[in-house]
Design a protein around this motif. Sequence first.
Motif, PDB file in Angstrom:
ATOM      1  N   ASN A  62       0.805  -1.230   0.000  1.00 42.35           N
ATOM      2  CA  ASN A  62       0.000   0.000   0.000  1.00 42.35           C
ATOM      3  C   ASN A  62       0.835   1.275   0.000  1.00 42.35           C
ATOM      4  N   LYS A  63       2.066   1.184  -0.510  1.00 47.82           N
ATOM      5  CA  LYS A  63       2.898   2.405  -0.594  1.00 47.82           C
ATOM      6  C   LYS A  63       2.687   3.101  -1.934  1.00 47.82           C
ATOM      7  N   SER A  64       2.051   2.415  -2.871  1.00 50.75           N
ATOM      8  CA  SER A  64       1.718   3.077  -4.139  1.00 50.75           C
ATOM      9  C   SER A  64       0.354   2.588  -4.596  1.00 50.75           C
ATOM     10  N   GLN A  65      -0.272   3.379  -5.447  1.00 47.03           N
ATOM     11  CA  GLN A  65      -1.574   3.021  -6.017  1.00 47.03           C
ATOM     12  C   GLN A  65      -1.384   2.796  -7.510  1.00 47.03           C
ATOM     13  N   LEU A  66      -1.999   1.752  -8.048  1.00 46.73           N
ATOM     14  CA  LEU A  66      -1.916   1.496  -9.481  1.00 46.73           C
ATOM     15  C   LEU A  66      -3.271   1.017  -9.974  1.00 46.73           C
ATOM     16  N   ASP A  67      -3.572   1.334 -11.215  1.00 51.09           N
ATOM     17  CA  ASP A  67      -4.771   0.816 -11.866  1.00 51.09           C
ATOM     18  C   ASP A  67      -4.701  -0.725 -11.877  1.00 51.09           C
ATOM     19  N   ASP A  68      -5.852  -1.380 -11.717  1.00 52.65           N
ATOM     20  CA  ASP A  68      -5.875  -2.855 -11.624  1.00 52.65           C
ATOM     21  C   ASP A  68      -5.247  -3.533 -12.845  1.00 52.65           C
ATOM     22  N   HIS A  69      -5.489  -2.964 -14.040  1.00 52.91           N
ATOM     23  CA  HIS A  69      -4.897  -3.563 -15.247  1.00 52.91           C
ATOM     24  C   HIS A  69      -3.374  -3.426 -15.214  1.00 52.91           C
ATOM     25  N   THR A  70      -2.931  -2.267 -14.761  1.00 47.83           N
ATOM     26  CA  THR A  70      -1.484  -1.991 -14.750  1.00 47.83           C
ATOM     27  C   THR A  70      -0.760  -2.967 -13.824  1.00 47.83           C
ATOM     28  N   ILE A  71      -1.276  -3.169 -12.632  1.00 51.81           N
ATOM     29  CA  ILE A  71      -0.584  -4.082 -11.701  1.00 51.81           C
ATOM     30  C   ILE A  71      -0.659  -5.514 -12.241  1.00 51.81           C
ATOM     31  N   HIS A  72      -1.761  -5.855 -12.897  1.00 50.47           N
ATOM     32  CA  HIS A  72      -1.841  -7.206 -13.485  1.00 50.47           C
ATOM     33  C   HIS A  72      -0.702  -7.409 -14.488  1.00 50.47           C
ATOM     34  N   LEU A  73      -0.504  -6.419 -15.351  1.00 50.80           N
ATOM     35  CA  LEU A  73       0.539  -6.548 -16.383  1.00 50.80           C
ATOM     36  C   LEU A  73       1.942  -6.525 -15.769  1.00 50.80           C
ATOM     37  N   LEU A  74       2.103  -5.834 -14.660  1.00 49.73           N
ATOM     38  CA  LEU A  74       3.417  -5.851 -13.983  1.00 49.73           C
ATOM     39  C   LEU A  74       3.716  -7.237 -13.419  1.00 49.73           C
ATOM     40  N   PHE A  75       2.700  -7.863 -12.800  1.00 53.66           N
ATOM     41  CA  PHE A  75       2.905  -9.241 -12.296  1.00 53.66           C
ATOM     42  C   PHE A  75       3.314 -10.151 -13.459  1.00 53.66           C
ATOM     43  N   SER A  76       2.642  -9.976 -14.608  1.00 54.33           N
ATOM     44  CA  SER A  76       2.957 -10.818 -15.757  1.00 54.33           C
ATOM     45  C   SER A  76       4.367 -10.513 -16.270  1.00 54.33           C
ATOM     46  N   ALA A  77       4.700  -9.235 -16.375  1.00 48.50           N
ATOM     47  CA  ALA A  77       6.052  -8.834 -16.836  1.00 48.50           C
ATOM     48  C   ALA A  77       7.125  -9.419 -15.923  1.00 48.50           C
ATOM     49  N   ASN A  78       6.819  -9.508 -14.645  1.00 52.99           N
ATOM     50  CA  ASN A  78       7.764 -10.049 -13.666  1.00 52.99           C
ATOM     51  C   ASN A  78       8.040 -11.538 -13.936  1.00 52.99           C
ATOM     52  N   ARG A  79       7.051 -12.239 -14.496  1.00 53.18           N
ATOM     53  CA  ARG A  79       7.293 -13.634 -14.901  1.00 53.18           C
ATOM     54  C   ARG A  79       8.046 -13.661 -16.235  1.00 53.18           C
ATOM     55  N   TRP A  80       7.662 -12.784 -17.168  1.00 59.00           N
ATOM     56  CA  TRP A  80       8.337 -12.776 -18.476  1.00 59.00           C
ATOM     57  C   TRP A  80       9.816 -12.428 -18.339  1.00 59.00           C
ATOM     58  N   GLU A  81      10.145 -11.558 -17.395  1.00 61.66           N
ATOM     59  CA  GLU A  81      11.565 -11.181 -17.294  1.00 61.66           C
ATOM     60  C   GLU A  81      12.418 -12.345 -16.775  1.00 61.66           C
ATOM     61  N   LYS A  82      11.787 -13.360 -16.225  1.00 64.78           N
ATOM     62  CA  LYS A  82      12.525 -14.537 -15.737  1.00 64.78           C
ATOM     63  C   LYS A  82      12.399 -15.743 -16.674  1.00 64.78           C
ATOM     64  N   ARG A  83      11.631 -15.583 -17.771  1.00 62.68           N
ATOM     65  CA  ARG A  83      11.309 -16.752 -18.591  1.00 62.68           C
ATOM     66  C   ARG A  83      12.530 -17.425 -19.217  1.00 62.68           C
TER      67      ARG A  83
END
Length: 212
Positions: A62-83
């Motif tokens: 809760n230290k930052s606020q993000l649009d729900d779509h944006t945080i979803h894509l960040l979680f996904s990007a976090n997996r892609w960067e390790k693929r």
Amino acid sequence: MDASSESRGALVVFEGLDRSGKTSQCGRLLSYLEGLGHPVELWRFPDRTTSVGQMISAYLSNKSQLDDHTIHLLFSANRWEKRSMMEAKLKAGTTLIVDRYSYSGVAFSSAKGLDFEWCKAPEAGLIAPDLVLYLDIPPEKAAERGGYGDERYEQLEFQKKVAQHYKLLEDSAWKIIDASRSLEDVEKQVKETVSEYVVSCQKGKPLSSLWS
Ligand code: TMP
């Protein structure tokens, strides 16, 4: 993705609600496989060590606020960067135990009301797990386990919705484990289940892609 029949490591994913016991079971499985002499690593998503992971961590605490779509894509990007690292490790024969993966991504975001198929789309093409161990626990029981921490999604009503969305993701790679039992009973079932998959990957089961 890979038609060769070379021995490789297994991709074993743990999924479940917050406080379902995933982290303890991942640690126990790691020690067990290490003890048998298997090359094995424990990974987790979100991987908070990368710069994308730090944005996710700030959001969850809760230290930052993000649009729900944006945080979803960040979680996904976090997996892609390790693929690519994931593929290299598996092909080199290392078994990866992964604490949360794309199923968390879809279950948590769709529980907020985002479209289910939209949530799945950015995950397509990641490496498909050989085995998904879903630690199944009633949300009320998970909430009793030492209580929730301060993170954004650790609320009973929300976790109930997440549980419903997880169930929509079950496929042939899933094994549902009754996680309301003792740690030892769950550990025994996890070890028995995983051993079979490690052997089939050593025999050359090809890697495949998720949801594509
Ligand atoms: P953790 O407690 O296992 O570190 O996970 C942090 C929280 O992030 C947890 O409530 C589940 C949620 N989550 C998502 O919403 N999407 C994802 O893709 C992942 C991996 C976790």
